[in-house]
Design an enzyme around this catalytic site. Sequence first.
Site, PDB file in Angstrom:
ATOM      1  N   ARG A 110       1.896  -2.210   8.761  1.00 28.75           N
ATOM      2  CA  ARG A 110       0.923  -1.471   9.572  1.00 28.75           C
ATOM      3  C   ARG A 110      -0.316  -1.116   8.764  1.00 28.75           C
ATOM      4  O   ARG A 110      -0.955  -0.100   8.973  1.00 28.75           O
ATOM      5  CB  ARG A 110       1.548  -0.241  10.177  1.00 28.75           C
ATOM      6  CG  ARG A 110       2.165   0.652   9.132  1.00 28.75           C
ATOM      7  CD  ARG A 110       1.939   2.016   9.509  1.00 28.75           C
ATOM      8  NE  ARG A 110       2.818   2.861   8.745  1.00 28.75           N
ATOM      9  CZ  ARG A 110       3.187   4.020   9.175  1.00 28.75           C
ATOM     10  NH1 ARG A 110       2.783   4.446  10.325  1.00 28.75           N
ATOM     11  NH2 ARG A 110       3.957   4.765   8.439  1.00 28.75           N
ATOM     12  N   ASP A 142       5.561  -0.924  15.438  1.00 29.65           N
ATOM     13  CA  ASP A 142       4.398  -1.125  16.304  1.00 29.65           C
ATOM     14  C   ASP A 142       3.092  -1.275  15.516  1.00 29.65           C
ATOM     15  O   ASP A 142       2.028  -1.508  16.089  1.00 29.65           O
ATOM     16  CB  ASP A 142       4.269   0.030  17.311  1.00 29.65           C
ATOM     17  CG  ASP A 142       4.226   1.394  16.626  1.00 29.65           C
ATOM     18  OD1 ASP A 142       4.036   1.432  15.390  1.00 29.65           O
ATOM     19  OD2 ASP A 142       4.392   2.412  17.325  1.00 29.65           O
ATOM     20  N   GLY A 143       3.161  -1.091  14.197  1.00 35.60           N
ATOM     21  CA  GLY A 143       1.952  -1.241  13.386  1.00 35.60           C
ATOM     22  C   GLY A 143       0.986  -0.074  13.511  1.00 35.60           C
ATOM     23  O   GLY A 143      -0.148  -0.149  13.020  1.00 35.60           O
ATOM     24  N   ARG A 200      -8.116   3.437   3.984  1.00 36.01           N
ATOM     25  CA  ARG A 200      -7.817   3.705   2.586  1.00 36.01           C
ATOM     26  C   ARG A 200      -8.670   2.799   1.704  1.00 36.01           C
ATOM     27  O   ARG A 200      -9.026   1.694   2.111  1.00 36.01           O
ATOM     28  CB  ARG A 200      -6.345   3.411   2.289  1.00 36.01           C
ATOM     29  CG  ARG A 200      -5.396   4.053   3.250  1.00 36.01           C
ATOM     30  CD  ARG A 200      -4.008   4.143   2.667  1.00 36.01           C
ATOM     31  NE  ARG A 200      -3.291   2.898   2.598  1.00 36.01           N
ATOM     32  CZ  ARG A 200      -2.011   2.816   2.272  1.00 36.01           C
ATOM     33  NH1 ARG A 200      -1.341   3.915   1.979  1.00 36.01           N
ATOM     34  NH2 ARG A 200      -1.389   1.654   2.222  1.00 36.01           N
ATOM     35  N   ARG A 207       1.299  -3.982  -5.414  1.00 30.15           N
ATOM     36  CA  ARG A 207       2.397  -3.072  -5.756  1.00 30.15           C
ATOM     37  C   ARG A 207       3.428  -3.772  -6.640  1.00 30.15           C
ATOM     38  O   ARG A 207       3.412  -4.998  -6.741  1.00 30.15           O
ATOM     39  CB  ARG A 207       3.140  -2.660  -4.464  1.00 30.15           C
ATOM     40  CG  ARG A 207       2.269  -1.977  -3.468  1.00 30.15           C
ATOM     41  CD  ARG A 207       2.396  -2.679  -2.093  1.00 30.15           C
ATOM     42  NE  ARG A 207       1.330  -2.183  -1.216  1.00 30.15           N
ATOM     43  CZ  ARG A 207       1.418  -1.056  -0.554  1.00 30.15           C
ATOM     44  NH1 ARG A 207       2.516  -0.348  -0.613  1.00 30.15           N
ATOM     45  NH2 ARG A 207       0.416  -0.633   0.175  1.00 30.15           N
ATOM     46  N   ASP A 277       7.970  -0.726  -3.415  1.00 31.05           N
ATOM     47  CA  ASP A 277       6.816  -1.172  -2.611  1.00 31.05           C
ATOM     48  C   ASP A 277       5.767  -0.068  -2.529  1.00 31.05           C
ATOM     49  O   ASP A 277       4.657  -0.308  -2.053  1.00 31.05           O
ATOM     50  CB  ASP A 277       7.254  -1.571  -1.194  1.00 31.05           C
ATOM     51  CG  ASP A 277       7.958  -0.444  -0.457  1.00 31.05           C
ATOM     52  OD1 ASP A 277       8.959   0.068  -0.973  1.00 31.05           O
ATOM     53  OD2 ASP A 277       7.496  -0.060   0.632  1.00 31.05           O
ATOM     54  N   ASN A 278       6.098   1.122  -2.997  1.00 27.89           N
ATOM     55  CA  ASN A 278       5.162   2.247  -2.929  1.00 27.89           C
ATOM     56  C   ASN A 278       4.644   2.638  -4.308  1.00 27.89           C
ATOM     57  O   ASN A 278       4.138   3.740  -4.495  1.00 27.89           O
ATOM     58  CB  ASN A 278       5.839   3.448  -2.266  1.00 27.89           C
ATOM     59  CG  ASN A 278       6.139   3.182  -0.794  1.00 27.89           C
ATOM     60  OD1 ASN A 278       5.551   2.282  -0.188  1.00 27.89           O
ATOM     61  ND2 ASN A 278       7.041   3.946  -0.222  1.00 27.89           N
ATOM     62  N   ASP A 287       0.504   5.389  -0.861  1.00 29.82           N
ATOM     63  CA  ASP A 287       1.431   5.545   0.267  1.00 29.82           C
ATOM     64  C   ASP A 287       1.894   6.991   0.441  1.00 29.82           C
ATOM     65  O   ASP A 287       3.009   7.357   0.094  1.00 29.82           O
ATOM     66  CB  ASP A 287       2.633   4.593   0.155  1.00 29.82           C
ATOM     67  CG  ASP A 287       2.265   3.198   0.620  1.00 29.82           C
ATOM     68  OD1 ASP A 287       1.136   3.011   1.095  1.00 29.82           O
ATOM     69  OD2 ASP A 287       3.111   2.286   0.521  1.00 29.82           O
TER      70      ASP A 287
HETATM   71  P1  AMP Z   1       6.819   2.839   3.989  1.00 28.69           P
HETATM   72  O1  AMP Z   1       8.084   3.618   4.157  1.00 28.69           O
HETATM   73  O2  AMP Z   1       5.628   3.441   4.663  1.00 28.69           O
HETATM   74  O3  AMP Z   1       6.550   2.449   2.594  1.00 28.69           O
HETATM   75  O4  AMP Z   1       7.040   1.473   4.797  1.00 28.69           O
HETATM   76  C1  AMP Z   1       8.036   0.526   4.478  1.00 28.69           C
HETATM   77  C2  AMP Z   1       7.766  -0.737   5.238  1.00 28.69           C
HETATM   78  O5  AMP Z   1       7.816  -0.506   6.655  1.00 28.69           O
HETATM   79  C3  AMP Z   1       6.408  -1.374   4.979  1.00 28.69           C
HETATM   80  O6  AMP Z   1       6.565  -2.765   5.027  1.00 28.69           O
HETATM   81  C4  AMP Z   1       5.588  -0.865   6.146  1.00 28.69           C
HETATM   82  O7  AMP Z   1       4.504  -1.700   6.394  1.00 28.69           O
HETATM   83  C5  AMP Z   1       6.605  -0.887   7.268  1.00 28.69           C
HETATM   84  N1  AMP Z   1       6.273   0.036   8.360  1.00 28.69           N
HETATM   85  C6  AMP Z   1       6.316   1.390   8.334  1.00 28.69           C
HETATM   86  N2  AMP Z   1       5.959   1.901   9.525  1.00 28.69           N
HETATM   87  C7  AMP Z   1       5.673   0.856  10.332  1.00 28.69           C
HETATM   88  C8  AMP Z   1       5.225   0.724  11.695  1.00 28.69           C
HETATM   89  N3  AMP Z   1       5.005   1.782  12.463  1.00 28.69           N
HETATM   90  N4  AMP Z   1       5.028  -0.528  12.161  1.00 28.69           N
HETATM   91  C9  AMP Z   1       5.243  -1.603  11.394  1.00 28.69           C
HETATM   92  N5  AMP Z   1       5.663  -1.550  10.136  1.00 28.69           N
HETATM   93  C10 AMP Z   1       5.877  -0.337   9.596  1.00 28.69           C
HETATM   94 MG    MG Z   2       4.997   1.561   1.758  1.00 23.62          MG
END
Ligand code: AMP
Ligand code: MG
Length: 529
Positions: A110, A142-143, A200, A207, A277-278, A287
């Site tokens: 997203r 949903d992105g 951002r 990462r 990944d963060n 993040d």
């Molecule tokens: P995060 O916990 O934010 O580091 O996200 C972990 C993974 O989930 C990453 O690949 C994000 O892009 C994906 N992600 C988090 N929220 C969404 C969302 N609402 N729609 C699509 N991908 C998401």
């Molecule tokens: Mg992330």
Amino acid sequence: MTFPADLTTLDFDNRFTRELPADKDASPYPRQVMGASYSRVTPKQFAAPKLVAHSREVAELLGLGENAHTSDAFARVFAGNEQLPGMDPFAMCYGGHQFGNWAGQLGDGRAINLGEVHGTDGAHWMLQLKGAGQTPYSRGGDGLAVLRSSVREFLCSEAMFHLGVPTTRALSLVRTGELVERDMFYDGNPKDEPGAVVCRVARSFIRFGSFEILAARGEKELLQKFTDFTIRSLFPHLGEPSQATYAAFFEEVCRTTAAMVVEWMRVGFVHGVMNTDNLSILGETIDYGPYGWLENFDPNWTPNTTDAHGRRYRFGHQGRVAQWNLVQLANALVPLFDSTKPLEAAVNDYASVYEKGWREMMASKLGFSEHNGDDDAALIGELMAVFDLAETDMTVFFRGLADVDVAADTRADERIGAVIDAYYVPTQLAGGVRERLGGWLDRYADRVRDEDDGRAERMNAVNPKYVLRNYLAQLAIDKAEKGDDSLVIELLDVLRRPYDEQPTKEEHAAKRPDWARERPGCSMLSCSS
Ligand code: AMP
Ligand code: MG
């Protein structure tokens, strides 16, 4: 469409998409993306983008005109509705370890990168929209992003920058004019929330997981190409890629990551979801999800409800987790080396680099001109023990400590008076606890008496008065959700000068009020955003 002149000053130079391989499939459907570093995507069209707030420092850095943010075009561009000439929107492919387990491909699910701009500082700056719609990496998501989490990311990244903590930046916060459904606590109670997009800004969003995915898939050639690109574009001072340069690159990532976490410990920041990944390859905080600010000093505190059981990402464990993440990055880089020795040496050095950084940082918080070894370590250890005896607000305590009178004949009671505001439950300071605090303050006074000149100034330059307390962010969100953006804008402004006394803004320096103790968003946060 024609854009106002002060938006078209953005000068794009898209190194990432130009130099790295693109996904050949142009469809937006969720899939595994092999042999590529990114997929070109088209941001979603939102109903009614409207600017909530922008950072004038970031706008200036990007060379945007002073009034660029006032046009409707600005809100539309930074919601993703329109693309400026030179933009090349894409989503990055990366993987990651989540809560200690390999999760495979994650990627920008997203986040949509718009392109790299030549900054007024001479560096390249990547612009990235968070919450601008689906990409091939969205999996089931949903992105999109909600206003609540976007306010938190926008305010915190700018606050961290002004605190002097390495971080990604935020140019803008835009409401989309659409609703997004979220089940905030994953308990079967979904709610429609206002949607938003944050733009951002960072020199790069590469990462640890960007390298891990390539190694996990055995894509050695691309791993080398990607590492060479990273070094040439972001670590040019290390010289042309070679095994020696790869080693120097990893050593630098170890050092900057250690330095970043030490800075988190200085200001009381808990990231909350330090998955690989963060973690940015630049050693910058990235993040902003279920992060939190330490209120009462508790090394075991984690703001993330998903982390409540194992407390992997608790305040006091962040230095160790960063090292665990560096080990994962080292493993990913192994195919580039004939011998793993340089990687092992750098990972081993991390512990001493971090420890030294932490000791020096604590010494500076206490106003010492330097850390004097065992005696200072014991004094710091005793302070931690005193913190453990009664709920003590970290930020208020260190700020108050600067005012403690260290003259030899000052009574302990008087000294305690300078830090008493830090105590959440004054009755906890009864009897023995009070005595122990007084005893510590006496030892402290003895320690700094000879270097009292300028001590308060030194301390106030490293101990912030204003941080984005969890309840403050929540108050700003509560208002914004009702359509009133004033507190977002006010906090952005206050947090631009976190070390200064701001007499008319004292209320934002107050420790957590009682109502916020158990309120969701203030003490407990989920990954739902
Ligand atoms: P995060 O916990 O934010 O580091 O996200 C972990 C993974 O989930 C990453 O690949 C994000 O892009 C994906 N992600 C988090 N929220 C969404 C969302 N609402 N729609 C699509 N991908 C998401
Ligand atoms: Mg992330």
